[in-house]
Design a protein around this motif. Structure first.
Motif, PDB file in Angstrom:
ATOM      1  N   ASP A   1       0.833  -1.210   0.000  1.00  0.00           N
ATOM      2  CA  ASP A   1       0.000   0.000   0.000  1.00  0.00           C
ATOM      3  C   ASP A   1       0.869   1.264   0.000  1.00  0.00           C
ATOM      4  OD1 ASP A   1      -2.261  -1.512   0.006  1.00  0.00           O
ATOM      5  OD2 ASP A   1      -2.715  -1.235   2.144  1.00  0.00           O
ATOM      6  N   LEU A   2       1.892   1.257   0.865  1.00  0.00           N
ATOM      7  CA  LEU A   2       2.764   2.436   0.952  1.00  0.00           C
ATOM      8  C   LEU A   2       3.430   2.706  -0.404  1.00  0.00           C
ATOM      9  CD1 LEU A   2       4.205   4.696   2.436  1.00  0.00           C
ATOM     10  CD2 LEU A   2       5.864   3.018   3.315  1.00  0.00           C
ATOM     11  N   ALA A   3       3.905   1.656  -1.042  1.00  0.00           N
ATOM     12  CA  ALA A   3       4.569   1.824  -2.343  1.00  0.00           C
ATOM     13  C   ALA A   3       3.592   2.421  -3.359  1.00  0.00           C
ATOM     14  CB  ALA A   3       5.115   0.483  -2.835  1.00  0.00           C
ATOM     15  N   ASP A   4       2.346   1.956  -3.329  1.00  0.00           N
ATOM     16  CA  ASP A   4       1.329   2.524  -4.228  1.00  0.00           C
ATOM     17  C   ASP A   4       1.219   4.037  -4.038  1.00  0.00           C
ATOM     18  OD1 ASP A   4       0.527   0.309  -5.561  1.00  0.00           O
ATOM     19  OD2 ASP A   4      -1.327  -0.014  -4.406  1.00  0.00           O
ATOM     20  N   TRP A   5       1.152   4.417  -2.791  1.00  0.00           N
ATOM     21  CA  TRP A   5       0.974   5.851  -2.486  1.00  0.00           C
ATOM     22  C   TRP A   5       2.195   6.658  -2.914  1.00  0.00           C
ATOM     23  CZ3 TRP A   5       0.332   8.181   3.112  1.00  0.00           C
ATOM     24  CH2 TRP A   5      -0.321   9.430   3.020  1.00  0.00           C
ATOM     25  N   LEU A   6       3.378   6.073  -2.679  1.00  0.00           N
ATOM     26  CA  LEU A   6       4.631   6.775  -3.013  1.00  0.00           C
ATOM     27  C   LEU A   6       4.798   6.970  -4.517  1.00  0.00           C
ATOM     28  CD1 LEU A   6       7.008   5.082  -0.425  1.00  0.00           C
ATOM     29  CD2 LEU A   6       6.295   7.485  -0.436  1.00  0.00           C
ATOM     30  N   ARG A   7       4.080   6.171  -5.311  1.00  0.00           N
ATOM     31  CA  ARG A   7       4.185   6.333  -6.771  1.00  0.00           C
ATOM     32  C   ARG A   7       3.495   7.613  -7.247  1.00  0.00           C
ATOM     33  NH1 ARG A   7       3.240   0.685  -6.508  1.00  0.00           N
ATOM     34  NH2 ARG A   7       5.255  -0.350  -6.808  1.00  0.00           N
TER      35      ARG A   7
ATOM     36  N   PRO B   1     -10.650  10.386  25.789  1.00  0.00           N
ATOM     37  CA  PRO B   1      -9.968  11.588  25.280  1.00  0.00           C
ATOM     38  C   PRO B   1      -9.937  11.581  23.746  1.00  0.00           C
ATOM     39  CG  PRO B   1      -8.359  10.016  26.084  1.00  0.00           C
ATOM     40  CD  PRO B   1      -9.713   9.421  26.402  1.00  0.00           C
ATOM     41  N   THR B   2      -9.766  12.775  23.216  1.00  0.00           N
ATOM     42  CA  THR B   2      -9.718  12.924  21.758  1.00  0.00           C
ATOM     43  C   THR B   2      -8.287  13.252  21.335  1.00  0.00           C
ATOM     44  OG1 THR B   2     -12.000  13.694  21.748  1.00  0.00           O
ATOM     45  CG2 THR B   2     -10.669  14.184  19.792  1.00  0.00           C
ATOM     46  N   VAL B   3      -7.834  12.519  20.330  1.00  0.00           N
ATOM     47  CA  VAL B   3      -6.462  12.691  19.840  1.00  0.00           C
ATOM     48  C   VAL B   3      -6.524  13.039  18.353  1.00  0.00           C
ATOM     49  CG1 VAL B   3      -4.274  11.544  19.421  1.00  0.00           C
ATOM     50  CG2 VAL B   3      -5.572  11.015  21.492  1.00  0.00           C
ATOM     51  N   LEU B   4      -5.747  14.009  17.962  1.00  0.00           N
ATOM     52  CA  LEU B   4      -5.665  14.379  16.549  1.00  0.00           C
ATOM     53  C   LEU B   4      -4.270  14.036  16.035  1.00  0.00           C
ATOM     54  CD1 LEU B   4      -6.794  15.889  14.001  1.00  0.00           C
ATOM     55  CD2 LEU B   4      -5.779  17.962  14.956  1.00  0.00           C
ATOM     56  N   VAL B   5      -4.235  13.169  15.028  1.00  0.00           N
ATOM     57  CA  VAL B   5      -2.945  12.826  14.404  1.00  0.00           C
ATOM     58  C   VAL B   5      -2.717  13.759  13.218  1.00  0.00           C
ATOM     59  CG1 VAL B   5      -1.669  11.092  13.081  1.00  0.00           C
ATOM     60  CG2 VAL B   5      -2.997  10.413  15.108  1.00  0.00           C
ATOM     61  N   TYR B   6      -1.548  14.360  13.194  1.00  0.00           N
ATOM     62  CA  TYR B   6      -1.196  15.249  12.088  1.00  0.00           C
ATOM     63  C   TYR B   6      -0.069  14.642  11.250  1.00  0.00           C
ATOM     64  CZ  TYR B   6       1.175  18.725   9.364  1.00  0.00           C
ATOM     65  OH  TYR B   6       1.776  19.367   8.307  1.00  0.00           O
ATOM     66  N   GLY B   7      -0.198  14.772   9.938  1.00  0.00           N
ATOM     67  CA  GLY B   7       0.883  14.418   9.004  1.00  0.00           C
ATOM     68  C   GLY B   7       0.632  15.149   7.696  1.00  0.00           C
ATOM     69  N   HIS B   8       1.388  14.828   6.672  1.00  0.00           N
ATOM     70  CA  HIS B   8       1.120  15.461   5.373  1.00  0.00           C
ATOM     71  C   HIS B   8       1.353  14.462   4.251  1.00  0.00           C
ATOM     72  CE1 HIS B   8       5.443  16.074   4.280  1.00  0.00           C
ATOM     73  NE2 HIS B   8       5.611  16.217   5.585  1.00  0.00           N
ATOM     74  N   HIS B   9       0.619  14.661   3.160  1.00  0.00           N
ATOM     75  CA  HIS B   9       0.726  13.724   2.038  1.00  0.00           C
ATOM     76  C   HIS B   9       1.445  14.327   0.844  1.00  0.00           C
ATOM     77  CE1 HIS B   9      -2.510  15.508  -0.511  1.00  0.00           C
ATOM     78  NE2 HIS B   9      -3.027  15.880   0.656  1.00  0.00           N
TER      79      HIS B   9
ATOM     80  N   ALA C   1       9.922   8.602   4.075  1.00  0.00           N
ATOM     81  CA  ALA C   1       9.998   8.956   5.493  1.00  0.00           C
ATOM     82  C   ALA C   1       9.261  10.263   5.758  1.00  0.00           C
ATOM     83  CB  ALA C   1      11.462   9.094   5.908  1.00  0.00           C
ATOM     84  N   ASP C   2       9.276  11.143   4.778  1.00  0.00           N
ATOM     85  CA  ASP C   2       8.747  12.505   4.922  1.00  0.00           C
ATOM     86  C   ASP C   2       7.652  12.744   3.897  1.00  0.00           C
ATOM     87  OD1 ASP C   2       8.410  15.235   5.355  1.00  0.00           O
ATOM     88  OD2 ASP C   2      10.246  15.789   4.295  1.00  0.00           O
ATOM     89  N   ASP C   3       6.396  12.292   4.116  1.00  0.00           N
ATOM     90  CA  ASP C   3       5.920  11.852   5.405  1.00  0.00           C
ATOM     91  C   ASP C   3       4.956  10.675   5.231  1.00  0.00           C
ATOM     92  OD1 ASP C   3       5.429  12.120   8.257  1.00  0.00           O
ATOM     93  OD2 ASP C   3       3.647  13.305   7.788  1.00  0.00           O
ATOM     94  N   LYS C   4       4.894  10.150   3.995  1.00  0.00           N
ATOM     95  CA  LYS C   4       3.848   9.155   3.735  1.00  0.00           C
ATOM     96  C   LYS C   4       3.992   7.911   4.604  1.00  0.00           C
ATOM     97  CE  LYS C   4       2.618  10.717  -0.925  1.00  0.00           C
ATOM     98  NZ  LYS C   4       2.936  10.627  -2.368  1.00  0.00           N
ATOM     99  N   GLY C   5       5.250   7.443   4.796  1.00  0.00           N
ATOM    100  CA  GLY C   5       5.448   6.258   5.631  1.00  0.00           C
ATOM    101  C   GLY C   5       4.947   6.479   7.049  1.00  0.00           C
ATOM    102  N   GLN C   6       5.220   7.657   7.573  1.00  0.00           N
ATOM    103  CA  GLN C   6       4.857   7.940   8.960  1.00  0.00           C
ATOM    104  C   GLN C   6       3.369   8.270   9.116  1.00  0.00           C
ATOM    105  OE1 GLN C   6       8.117   9.198  11.566  1.00  0.00           O
ATOM    106  NE2 GLN C   6       8.618  10.651   9.944  1.00  0.00           N
ATOM    107  N   VAL C   7       2.719   8.645   8.036  1.00  0.00           N
ATOM    108  CA  VAL C   7       1.252   8.803   8.079  1.00  0.00           C
ATOM    109  C   VAL C   7       0.613   7.412   8.057  1.00  0.00           C
ATOM    110  CG1 VAL C   7      -0.772   9.532   6.747  1.00  0.00           C
ATOM    111  CG2 VAL C   7       1.170  11.109   7.049  1.00  0.00           C
TER     112      VAL C   7
END
Lengths: 472, 472
Positions: A23-29, A85-93, A124-130
């Motif tokens: 899946d990650l590789a698909d997104w990175l393409r 509790p409510t948690v918001l995860v932040y990242g970028h695509h 690493a910056d940042d799709k893998g970490q999302v």
């Protein structure tokens, strides 16, 4: 200590590792380069790809939020537990530009796995970490037998981080109600090394600009006119050179106003890290250290504000020589900010300083691309303690503290939402962010997912202490 | 004062003016563009045309000298008088490219006479100024009743000046014996204006280089590493900025060693010229003057050595920002030299200075492209005095002095032949060298021929003082 059995989390992750990497590789393409107007379609495709993946994961609410620039992806999965509790995860695509000829060994947008690492722009910056959060929440559910997370889980994955997040503050302000949370988890940073897992307690802010200088109306003959009229390339160089004094401190008047200095305890903790300057220089692909006098390298990159020349150009650049006084020159500068600094004040200071430096006959224009505020969470914050515990279980080691020299929009979340910002990052310095051959460690990605799986349970247990805590 | 009766010279020139202009127009119809390989045949035709004209004029020796590029024309007419001085006239028969669509009102290679001026590519630069010597020597012979000139007259008319004279130094070195002379007359420059006839007394020299700076082995993230490692773009800027001090003097140690300073008399003479700064700035396409303090604009461009940034580059140059510490940067610098300076010493000084400025962790390489030496003839040089007298008789006005800020192959003649260089140029700045609608004033051409006619007699009279005089 926790309601999530570690073995079940690990088993789930091991079982789904291969599918996750596909899946990650698909997104990175998808070359979602937000700085390139020609890639706007790809940035949209990237957002839609992620939205589809989050829906498939089970998030009941998944929305693509358009902005005047690139779209963000928002997702929400309510816990169902009262008082969770409510948690918001932040990242970028979005990702940095990349081209094979910059020195990539393989195509930057055709992921390649070598030696346990996946190479691609954005790995690493940042799709893998999302994407590790997708695997993390699945492992959390599988291991706990829950049908919804132990926390109210929200994700906000923006599309303009690599372009300075110009529309992010407005997006967060206008959607503050939907984004309301007790803590923010930023997954867009790194840790010390594979062997020394760390939690980051703050990021530097950033503001960057382009300065265009205009001299003669056209390139002119350096023999006929040189030495008697201003040369915009010389003036660009003089500006860039005057950015720092002989102690390599930033020389723009007012630049250091309000800077929160490191405490003795913080300096001591930083000094505890197994810093190997030779190894660090290798990571930096550099051949010497150089920076503000009176500070260590770690202090310089994490806790001190800086000014950097990202680009300079003017005049003839082809082969051989050309004896001209060029008509134009350009500087691209970035300023890293630390807690206590105000980006707008820095911009004003830079504008005033530039105007003051240039001689008559050289016109100029400054464009600031935007600003990202610095942020800092105190070492004793309860949510930070939860993260340290979750990470300790995943990594089986003592967790130490770092800061992040880079910049992210986390501070906007901190400011608008009134929630502390925690950093769950599993990238390591050699991953090559913004550089050719960017990569991410596959085992570290799995440990990141494991950390997330534990973290939602731990925060749910200790959540009451977190709710409403003011940002540090 | 002179053995040439002015009235006889004028009468001869008036009588032959029409035929001379027809000849010039014939030559201008040959598009001898040395930069265009497709015009190589025309450059050869141009050389043969000139050679035929010189034979017809009476030169007993006329040769076309082939080079690996375009041919030069050499001619020689011995005086026959024992002890007569030898003079070498330098010019060129190749021209800049030109096309009607560049903004020419008439075809660039179909000469047109309007308002007392002949319009054509090469009219002023340099065919008109070469051909005036044909009319000049004829008038000299007719007025004095001689059958050979009063001086041993040599002409060297090269064919690659507009292409940077790549083979000229070697041509001069290999034929130094044939070219031996007591003074060189360069007819490839101009004078102040129709109303202010001037003699140029020198040209600046030139040496230029490229400096490559290498920092990190690749572009690196300015957040992760910025502020702690050297940035080659910053260092390139610091070098370029450090080229000049706050008085805009060149700050490279040793740069000014040996510089022949302007005398109070020379400064006073330059200040006498009717310099209009507003008009000059228009010509320079510039919006202010700026240069070495303590000097006027004319002093700065003619008589002071300079350092100029011709190009600077490093890091990101695309749209928007990119937060990197760049891996490389490059500077292209040129240095104009004045009398007393040694190009090799300047190169050594620059090399030492660069090495001294750069911090550890930044490697560098310097490539110098070459050097053109400065030349200067003292105001009291007997040959210069002859030229001033001859010109004063032709123009009926006080002759003032200029210098030339650019650099040319004249210095090669000075160096190899050990002879002082004098500039007999009758073009004016509005003649449009290298521009559309290049032209030459017909009356000025006649005055140039008249100057040459007087000059050979005057130099013969005062020649003994000239012979063997070292260059200034």
């Amino acid at each position: 200590m926790s309601s999530t059995p570690d073995s079940a989390v690990r088993a789930y992750i091991a079982e789904h590792r291969s599918r996750f990497l596909d899946d990650l590789a698909d997104w990175l393409r998808i070359p979602s380069v937000s700085a390139d107007p020609g890639r706007a379609v790809d940035v949209h495709r990237s957002a839609e790809w992620l939205a589809a993946g989050l829906r498939e994961t089970g998030f009941p609410v998944v929305e693509v939020w358009e902005t005047p620039g690139a779209p963000a992806v928002f997702a929400e999965w309510p816990s169902g537990d009262p008082g969770a509790p409510t948690v918001l995860v932040y990242g970028h695509h979005d990702v940095q530009p990349a081209a094979r000829e910059d020195g990539w060994h393989t195509e930057p947008f055709e992921p390649a796995v070598r030696d346990g690492k996946m190479y691609a722009r954005g790995a690493a910056d940042d799709k893998g970490q999302v994407l590790l959060h997708v695997l993390g929440v699945r492992a959390h559910l599988a291991a706990t037998g829950r049908t919804a997370p132990a926390v109210n889980l929200k994700l906000l994955i923006e599309g303009e981080e690599e372009s300075g997040s110009p529309h992010f503050p407005e997006l967060v302000r206008s959607r503050a109600g939907r984004l309301a949370c007790d803590s923010v988890i930023v997954s867009d940073t790194g840790m010390w090394s594979e062997d020394t897992p760390t939690v980051c307690t703050g990021m530097r802010g950033l503001t960057d600009c382009q300065i265009d200088l205009y001299g003669p109306d056209q390139d002119i003959h350096s023999g006929s006119f040189g030495g008697a009229v201003p040369n915009p390339a010389t003036e660009a160089a003089r500006l860039a050179a005057a950015l720092h004094d002989d102690d390599r401190r930033v020389a723009v008047p007012g630049f250091y106003d309000g800077v929160v200095e490191l405490t003795a305890e913080e300096r001591a903790l930083l000094a505890e890290l197994p810093f190997d300057e030779t190894a660090w220089l290798r990571t930096a692909h550099s051949h010497a250290t150089l920076g503000e006098s009176g500070h260590t390298t770690l202090e310089r990159i994490w806790a001190r504000p800086t000014a950097e020349v990202n680009g300079i150009s003017g005049g003839y650049q082809g082969p051989g020589g050309k004896t001209i006084v060029p008509s134009r020159a350009q500087l691209k500068l970035s300023f890293r900010l630390v807690a206590g600094m105000d980006a707008e004040k820095v911009q004003q200071a830079v504008r005033a300083w530039v105007a003051d430096q240039l001689p008559a006959g050289v016109r100029h224009a400054i464009t600031f691309w935007g600003a990202t505020r610095p942020c800092l969470t105190p070492l004793d914050h309860p949510a930070l303690q939860s993260l340290v515990r979750a990470m300790g279980r995943a990594f089986g080691r003592k967790i130490r503290f770092t800061r992040e020299g880079g910049s992210g929009p986390a501070a906007d979340l901190q400011d608008v939402l009134g929630a502390p910002v925690l950093f769950l990052g599993i990238s390591v310095p050699s991953d090559g962010w913004h550089a050719p051959n960017e990569k991410v460690g596959l085992d570290l990605l799995m440990k990141g997912a494991e950390t997330a799986a534990y973290l939602w349970s731990d925060l749910a247990e200790h959540g009451r202490a977190v709710q409403g805590a003011p940002p540090g």
